[in-house]
Design an enzyme around this catalytic site. Structure first.
Site, mmCIF file in Angstrom:
data_model
loop_
_atom_site.group_PDB
_atom_site.id
_atom_site.type_symbol
_atom_site.label_atom_id
_atom_site.label_comp_id
_atom_site.label_asym_id
_atom_site.label_seq_id
_atom_site.Cartn_x
_atom_site.Cartn_y
_atom_site.Cartn_z
ATOM 1 N N HIS A 66 -13.322 2.638 1.990
ATOM 2 C CA HIS A 66 -12.510 3.752 1.497
ATOM 3 C C HIS A 66 -13.421 4.834 0.917
ATOM 4 O O HIS A 66 -14.617 4.620 0.728
ATOM 5 C CB HIS A 66 -11.524 3.256 0.427
ATOM 6 C CG HIS A 66 -10.433 2.401 0.990
ATOM 7 N ND1 HIS A 66 -10.468 1.023 0.921
ATOM 8 C CD2 HIS A 66 -9.289 2.710 1.643
ATOM 9 C CE1 HIS A 66 -9.382 0.534 1.510
ATOM 10 N NE2 HIS A 66 -8.650 1.530 1.957
ATOM 11 N N SER B 283 0.854 -1.197 0.000
ATOM 12 C CA SER B 283 0.000 0.000 0.000
ATOM 13 C C SER B 283 0.884 1.240 0.000
ATOM 14 O O SER B 283 1.984 1.228 0.559
ATOM 15 C CB SER B 283 -0.855 0.000 1.257
ATOM 16 O OG SER B 283 -1.434 1.267 1.459
ATOM 17 N N SER B 284 0.368 2.329 -0.571
ATOM 18 C CA SER B 284 1.138 3.583 -0.568
ATOM 19 C C SER B 284 1.289 4.164 0.830
ATOM 20 O O SER B 284 2.117 5.059 1.038
ATOM 21 C CB SER B 284 0.476 4.613 -1.485
ATOM 22 O OG SER B 284 -0.829 4.896 -1.029
ATOM 23 N N CYS B 285 0.518 3.655 1.814
ATOM 24 C CA CYS B 285 0.642 4.214 3.173
ATOM 25 C C CYS B 285 1.906 3.740 3.874
ATOM 26 O O CYS B 285 2.172 4.142 5.006
ATOM 27 C CB CYS B 285 -0.595 3.933 3.994
ATOM 28 S SG CYS B 285 -0.803 2.214 4.397
ATOM 29 N N LYS C 167 2.439 -3.834 6.373
ATOM 30 C CA LYS C 167 2.785 -3.875 4.948
ATOM 31 C C LYS C 167 4.296 -3.702 4.738
ATOM 32 O O LYS C 167 4.880 -4.318 3.840
ATOM 33 C CB LYS C 167 1.998 -2.806 4.176
ATOM 34 C CG LYS C 167 0.507 -3.131 4.070
ATOM 35 C CD LYS C 167 0.284 -4.391 3.242
ATOM 36 C CE LYS C 167 -1.160 -4.703 2.983
ATOM 37 N NZ LYS C 167 -1.347 -5.948 2.214
ATOM 38 N N TYR D 38 -1.406 -0.699 10.135
ATOM 39 C CA TYR D 38 -1.544 -1.348 8.820
ATOM 40 C C TYR D 38 -0.263 -1.145 8.010
ATOM 41 O O TYR D 38 0.263 -2.081 7.392
ATOM 42 C CB TYR D 38 -2.744 -0.727 8.106
ATOM 43 C CG TYR D 38 -2.980 -1.206 6.702
ATOM 44 C CD1 TYR D 38 -3.552 -2.452 6.449
ATOM 45 C CD2 TYR D 38 -2.669 -0.398 5.609
ATOM 46 C CE1 TYR D 38 -3.794 -2.878 5.153
ATOM 47 C CE2 TYR D 38 -2.906 -0.816 4.307
ATOM 48 C CZ TYR D 38 -3.464 -2.060 4.081
ATOM 49 O OH TYR D 38 -3.702 -2.483 2.799
HETATM 50 O O1 GFB Z 1 -10.195 6.372 1.353
HETATM 51 P P1 GFB Z 1 -9.742 6.827 2.683
HETATM 52 O O2 GFB Z 1 -10.430 6.229 3.872
HETATM 53 O O3 GFB Z 1 -8.199 6.496 2.676
HETATM 54 O O4 GFB Z 1 -9.893 8.416 2.809
HETATM 55 P P2 GFB Z 1 -6.815 7.148 3.091
HETATM 56 C C1 GFB Z 1 -9.348 9.297 1.880
HETATM 57 C C2 GFB Z 1 -9.777 10.704 2.175
HETATM 58 O O5 GFB Z 1 -11.172 10.821 1.888
HETATM 59 C C3 GFB Z 1 -9.594 11.168 3.621
HETATM 60 C C4 GFB Z 1 -11.832 11.485 2.948
HETATM 61 O O6 GFB Z 1 -9.161 12.511 3.620
HETATM 62 C C5 GFB Z 1 -11.021 11.087 4.178
HETATM 63 O O7 GFB Z 1 -11.265 11.989 5.248
HETATM 64 N N1 GFB Z 1 -13.240 11.087 2.976
HETATM 65 C C6 GFB Z 1 -14.288 11.890 2.718
HETATM 66 C C7 GFB Z 1 -13.742 9.873 3.291
HETATM 67 N N2 GFB Z 1 -15.451 11.271 2.895
HETATM 68 C C8 GFB Z 1 -15.139 9.988 3.239
HETATM 69 C C9 GFB Z 1 -15.930 8.839 3.531
HETATM 70 O O8 GFB Z 1 -17.145 8.863 3.536
HETATM 71 N N3 GFB Z 1 -15.251 7.699 3.814
HETATM 72 C C10 GFB Z 1 -13.882 7.632 3.836
HETATM 73 N N4 GFB Z 1 -13.292 6.462 4.101
HETATM 74 N N5 GFB Z 1 -13.114 8.713 3.587
HETATM 75 C C11 GFB Z 1 -6.356 4.701 3.696
HETATM 76 C C12 GFB Z 1 -5.647 3.967 4.781
HETATM 77 O O9 GFB Z 1 -6.162 6.015 3.934
HETATM 78 O O10 GFB Z 1 -5.773 4.435 2.429
HETATM 79 C C13 GFB Z 1 -5.476 2.547 4.451
HETATM 80 O O11 GFB Z 1 -6.297 4.177 6.001
HETATM 81 C C14 GFB Z 1 -5.000 2.311 3.040
HETATM 82 O O12 GFB Z 1 -4.586 2.004 5.360
HETATM 83 C C15 GFB Z 1 -5.747 3.145 2.055
HETATM 84 O O13 GFB Z 1 -3.629 2.568 2.938
HETATM 85 C C16 GFB Z 1 -5.222 3.022 0.642
HETATM 86 O O14 GFB Z 1 -6.110 7.378 1.815
HETATM 87 O O15 GFB Z 1 -6.894 8.298 3.992
#
Ligand code: GFB
Length: 321
Positions: free
Chosen positions: A179, A107-109, A140, A136
């Site tokens: 996500h 993952s890119s994280c 990874k 996480y």
């Molecule tokens: O997709 P997401 O949960 O992944 O969130 P991350 C990306 C951005 O979208 C964040 C915003 O800035 C969230 O605050 N966002 C807006 C939302 N509305 C929503 C919503 O309804 N749901 C969600 N989930 N986000 C994940 C990591 O981080 O990326 C994992 O936690 C993994 O470990 C994944 O690496 C690829 O990019 O922030």
């Protein structure tokens, strides 16, 4: 011609199922899959027995405990434990039973929260991780290091690909734990159906993300797995063996939400709930190493969202929550 026996771990997940769709068209591949009731990947003995009795040539390690920012923040123990266990069980047993080729999906994280943008593979372990998904990310990073260690000590050919944020068919559309793309697709769709005037998006809308359609990720994974040793090593180093996979293009969450509204046909307004976490401000992949290895994405964001929405409409009645 003898077919190669390919085990796809995580074949029911979004990426694993996409790899299966592509490999099942091939007449040089015999696919081996086991669902959760047949093989518990957290069970070391069961995994070792599986590798002992199946004569596997290649492994795609696409099994993982995954989720969005809220799920990572809420269930850190499961995210670190389950991912570490699956990686250790599969990589170690693959090695013990003579599997020479394996592809680990990360993952890119794994990169530091404030890494220089775009992030090159060399940014690994150069700074602090983003706190919402540190457990996480650590799991990874351990997966990458497992692969490198078995390569270095035992001459295995275990490669790693680090995808940017993925989306597509067979994603998890849970309202809270998913996500951002599946979460917003469901929210915008329900708002359209209910004729709501507003959709609320988490965070400030300013974080930037790069999104890759899952069929592109599957194609990139197969491409990297099947590169000759000489080609692969021309772009990697023994102690830096992972390869970024992405588009090299990012956008703000606000821009993505606007594209989503257009694809879904939601005509109301979009507002932002800044009490919810933003996560990493930006994580754009430098994909030049993969480009040098001859691969580029084909599906842009709007095209990928359109395909995913079509799948969503056809499958939403089967969602469990
Ligand atoms: O997709 P997401 O949960 O992944 O969130 P991350 C990306 C951005 O979208 C964040 C915003 O800035 C969230 O605050 N966002 C807006 C939302 N509305 C929503 C919503 O309804 N749901 C969600 N989930 N986000 C994940 C990591 O981080 O990326 C994992 O936690 C993994 O470990 C994944 O690496 C690829 O990019 O922030």
């Amino acid at each position: 011609m003898k077919k190669k026996r390919v085990f796809v771990a995580g074949h029911k997940g979004m990426v694993g199922s996409a790899i299966i769709r592509q490999l099942s068209c091939r007449n040089d591949v015999e696919l081996i899959v086991k669902d959760r009731t047949e093989l518990d990947l957290l069970d070391q003995k069961a995994v070792d027995t599986f590798f002992a009795v199946h004569d596997i040539d290649e492994v795609y390690l696409a099994a993982a405990k995954v989720g969005g920012i809220h799920a990572n923040n809420t269930f850190p123990a499961e995210f670190i434990y389950e991912n570490l266990m699956m990686e250790c069980n599969i990589i170690h047993s693959a090695h013990r039973h003579g599997v020479q080729n394996l592809l680990f999906l990360g993952s890119s994280c794994i990169y530091p929260k404030l890494a220089d943008q775009p992030m090159t593979e060399t940014a690994l372990l150069t700074g602090e991780l983003e706190s919402t998904n540190e457990p996480y990310a650590i799991a990874k990073i351990a997966g990458i290091k497992l692969c490198e260690s078995y390569n270095r000590q035992y001459g295995r050919n275990y490669r790693s690909v680090m995808p940017t944020n993925l989306y597509g068919m067979n994603d998890n559309f849970h309202p809270d734990n998913s996500h951002v793309i599946p979460a917003l697709m469901r929210r915008f769709h329900e708002a359209k159906v209910n004729k709501d005037s507003e959709v609320i998006v988490w965070g400030t809308g300013t974080p930037m993300r790069e999104f890759l359609y899952v069929d592109d990720m599957a194609a990139a994974s197969i491409h990297v797995m099947e590169l000759s040793d000489d080609t692969y090593h021309s772009c990697t180093q023994p102690m830096l063996s992972h390869i970024n996979v992405g588009t090299g293009v990012d956008c703000t969450i606000r821009e993505m939400a606007e594209t989503m509204a257009k694809v879904i046909g939601f005509k109301g307004s979009v507002s932002f709930d800044s009490t919810k976490p933003d996560g990493t401000p930006r994580k754009l992949m430098d994909v030049s190493r993969l480009a040098d290895l001859g691969w580029m994405f084909t599906t842009d964001l709007e095209g990928g969202l359109t395909k995913t929405y079509q799948w969503f409409l056809e499958n939403q009645n089967s969602f469990r929550n």
